[in-house]
Design a protein around this motif. Structure first.
Motif, PDB file in Angstrom:
ATOM      1  N   GLU A  66       0.831  -1.203   0.000  1.00 52.82           N
ATOM      2  CA  GLU A  66       0.000   0.000   0.000  1.00 52.82           C
ATOM      3  C   GLU A  66       0.866   1.254   0.000  1.00 52.82           C
ATOM      4  O   GLU A  66       0.534   2.266  -0.628  1.00 52.82           O
ATOM      5  N   ALA A  67       2.022   1.202   0.682  1.00 47.14           N
ATOM      6  CA  ALA A  67       2.923   2.356   0.697  1.00 47.14           C
ATOM      7  C   ALA A  67       3.495   2.614  -0.682  1.00 47.14           C
ATOM      8  O   ALA A  67       3.590   3.766  -1.131  1.00 47.14           O
ATOM      9  N   TRP A  68       3.853   1.536  -1.409  1.00 49.86           N
ATOM     10  CA  TRP A  68       4.380   1.721  -2.758  1.00 49.86           C
ATOM     11  C   TRP A  68       3.299   2.260  -3.694  1.00 49.86           C
ATOM     12  O   TRP A  68       3.550   3.112  -4.533  1.00 49.86           O
ATOM     13  N   ALA A  69       2.074   1.769  -3.539  1.00 50.58           N
ATOM     14  CA  ALA A  69       0.984   2.243  -4.387  1.00 50.58           C
ATOM     15  C   ALA A  69       0.681   3.710  -4.092  1.00 50.58           C
ATOM     16  O   ALA A  69       0.403   4.501  -5.018  1.00 50.58           O
ATOM     17  N   SER A  70       0.727   4.108  -2.815  1.00 50.33           N
ATOM     18  CA  SER A  70       0.472   5.505  -2.470  1.00 50.33           C
ATOM     19  C   SER A  70       1.560   6.407  -3.046  1.00 50.33           C
ATOM     20  O   SER A  70       1.281   7.525  -3.513  1.00 50.33           O
ATOM     21  N   GLU A  71       2.802   5.930  -3.013  1.00 51.57           N
ATOM     22  CA  GLU A  71       3.886   6.725  -3.590  1.00 51.57           C
ATOM     23  C   GLU A  71       3.702   6.870  -5.099  1.00 51.57           C
ATOM     24  O   GLU A  71       3.972   7.935  -5.683  1.00 51.57           O
ATOM     25  N   ALA A  72       3.196   5.811  -5.773  1.00 54.73           N
ATOM     26  CA  ALA A  72       2.937   5.895  -7.224  1.00 54.73           C
ATOM     27  C   ALA A  72       1.819   6.876  -7.527  1.00 54.73           C
ATOM     28  O   ALA A  72       1.845   7.595  -8.547  1.00 54.73           O
ATOM     29  N   ARG A 117       2.914  10.446  -7.746  1.00 51.46           N
ATOM     30  CA  ARG A 117       3.734  10.769  -8.910  1.00 51.46           C
ATOM     31  C   ARG A 117       2.957  10.379 -10.180  1.00 51.46           C
ATOM     32  O   ARG A 117       2.964   9.213 -10.584  1.00 51.46           O
ATOM     33  N   PRO A 118       2.275  11.345 -10.807  1.00 44.66           N
ATOM     34  CA  PRO A 118       1.451  11.015 -11.988  1.00 44.66           C
ATOM     35  C   PRO A 118       2.259  10.433 -13.140  1.00 44.66           C
ATOM     36  O   PRO A 118       1.717   9.676 -13.966  1.00 44.66           O
ATOM     37  N   ASP A 119       3.556  10.766 -13.249  1.00 41.18           N
ATOM     38  CA  ASP A 119       4.348  10.281 -14.371  1.00 41.18           C
ATOM     39  C   ASP A 119       4.900   8.884 -14.153  1.00 41.18           C
ATOM     40  O   ASP A 119       5.662   8.354 -14.962  1.00 41.18           O
ATOM     41  N   THR A 120       4.520   8.255 -13.023  1.00 42.42           N
ATOM     42  CA  THR A 120       5.042   6.928 -12.717  1.00 42.42           C
ATOM     43  C   THR A 120       4.390   5.888 -13.608  1.00 42.42           C
ATOM     44  O   THR A 120       3.172   5.907 -13.835  1.00 42.42           O
ATOM     45  N   ALA A 121       5.165   4.977 -14.092  1.00 40.69           N
ATOM     46  CA  ALA A 121       4.661   3.856 -14.874  1.00 40.69           C
ATOM     47  C   ALA A 121       5.132   2.567 -14.206  1.00 40.69           C
ATOM     48  O   ALA A 121       6.320   2.427 -13.912  1.00 40.69           O
ATOM     49  N   GLY A 165      -2.833   1.828  -9.533  1.00 35.56           N
ATOM     50  CA  GLY A 165      -3.733   0.680  -9.455  1.00 35.56           C
ATOM     51  C   GLY A 165      -3.108  -0.573 -10.037  1.00 35.56           C
ATOM     52  O   GLY A 165      -3.227  -1.671  -9.481  1.00 35.56           O
ATOM     53  N   GLU A 166      -2.460  -0.431 -11.192  1.00 33.20           N
ATOM     54  CA  GLU A 166      -1.820  -1.592 -11.813  1.00 33.20           C
ATOM     55  C   GLU A 166      -0.656  -2.085 -10.970  1.00 33.20           C
ATOM     56  O   GLU A 166      -0.407  -3.298 -10.873  1.00 33.20           O
ATOM     57  N   LEU A 167       0.086  -1.171 -10.341  1.00 31.00           N
ATOM     58  CA  LEU A 167       1.203  -1.575  -9.493  1.00 31.00           C
ATOM     59  C   LEU A 167       0.716  -2.391  -8.301  1.00 31.00           C
ATOM     60  O   LEU A 167       1.298  -3.425  -7.949  1.00 31.00           O
ATOM     61  N   ARG A 168      -0.387  -1.951  -7.672  1.00 33.93           N
ATOM     62  CA  ARG A 168      -0.936  -2.677  -6.520  1.00 33.93           C
ATOM     63  C   ARG A 168      -1.362  -4.080  -6.930  1.00 33.93           C
ATOM     64  O   ARG A 168      -1.068  -5.079  -6.264  1.00 33.93           O
TER      65      ARG A 168
END
Length: 297
Positions: free
Chosen positions: A264-270, A273-277, A281-284
């Motif tokens: 959840e912490a990694w998803a919140s960090e993503a 950062r809007p430019d994160t790929a 949601g997909e990362l989670r």
């Protein structure tokens, strides 16, 4: 017939005062009439012995005074209290005389190292003798509830180990010296078969950790803040060997060891950062699927 004190027997002054007080209350009445006034609680012979020069008990002198005032409205309570006061003064006088006689010309008692229960009992009897050999009843009164006669009798006979409280009360009642008190208390502790309760563990019993020192912890906090400031300023932050080892171990962690909080912490960090790929949601979802797939059976 009035019985006077036994001739030839030395009578302490306070006891003489008590006898004179009781005979004054009695007046011309017989001892039989006094015994009848208290309804046979004590016989005429017992009341007669209270004024013959022997040391009576508190109950007897109180009953004697009440019997002499049985016809009064207050039933002789004031006279009974006065008789008991005179009796206690006489007892204190006799005890002081015995102590002085016991200590005259002798060295102060100092017990040697005692190794048996009977030895402790003998030492306590010696302390009692040095104090004027008070009766068990007198010691019980002096102990104010901490010296019951039955328990004290067994202890002085060497049949029971005294408790710490009973021994302390006994030594106080006998006015034992500091040296005697210390030695007898140490003897009781040695003879007690019960193990000493373990001491509660303290932090100082264990090997101290250097990082727990407040100054070292403060130094760590300053170093971390310095690294954060350098990163915000765009300056290159050089990792030390310890931080590099932690980072490499973290990168080599199996996916199934990730917790929900870490995912959840990694998803919140993503999300921040809007430019994160890929998107948050997909990362989670990818992390959850990877964790379930790699979890050992």
């Amino acid at each position: 017939m009035t019985r006077h004190p036994v001739p030839g027997r030395p009578i302490p002054p306070h006891l003489q005062e008590l006898i004179a007080y009781l005979l004054g209350l009695k007046g011309g009445r017989t001892f039989e009439s006094l015994a009848a006034a208290i309804q046979g609680a004590y016989t005429a012979s017992t009341l007669r012995r209270a004024v013959d020069g022997r040391m009576p008990t508190e109950k007897v002198v109180a009953a004697f005074a009440r019997a002499a005032r049985a016809e009064a409205a207050d039933v002789g309570q004031a006279e009974a209290d006065e008789a008991v006061r005179l009796l206690r003064a006489a007892r204190a006088e006799v005890t002081a005389a015995r102590v002085a006689a016991a200590r005259a010309g002798r060295k102060p008692y100092m017990p040697r190292r005692i190794a048996t229960l009977r030895g402790l009992a003998a030492a306590m009897c010696r302390v009692r003798l040095e104090a004027g050999d008070p009766s068990l009843s007198a010691l019980e009164r002096a102990g104010a509830g901490a010296l019951p006669r039955s328990s004290l009798a067994l202890v002085l006979a060497g049949k029971r180990l005294p408790s710490a409280g009973l021994l302390a009360a006994f030594l106080t009642a006998c006015d034992a010296s500091e040296c005697v008190t210390r030695e007898l208390n140490a003897t009781r502790d040695r003879l007690d078969p019960r193990p000493t309760p373990p001491r509660a563990a303290r932090l100082s019993d264990f090997y101290p950790c250097a990082d727990a020192d407040p100054e070292i912890q403060a130094a760590h906090d300053r170093a971390e803040r310095s690294l954060e400031i350098r990163a915000l300023c765009g300056k290159t932050v050089e990792e030390d060997w310890y931080d590099r080892q932690l980072r490499e171990e973290d990168e080599r962690r199996p996916a199934w060891t990730l917790s929900d909080a870490e995912i959840e912490a990694w998803a919140s960090e993503a999300e921040s950062r809007p430019d994160t790929a890929p998107p948050a949601g997909e990362l989670r979802s990818a992390l959850l699927e990877m964790r379930s797939r790699t979890r050992p059976c």
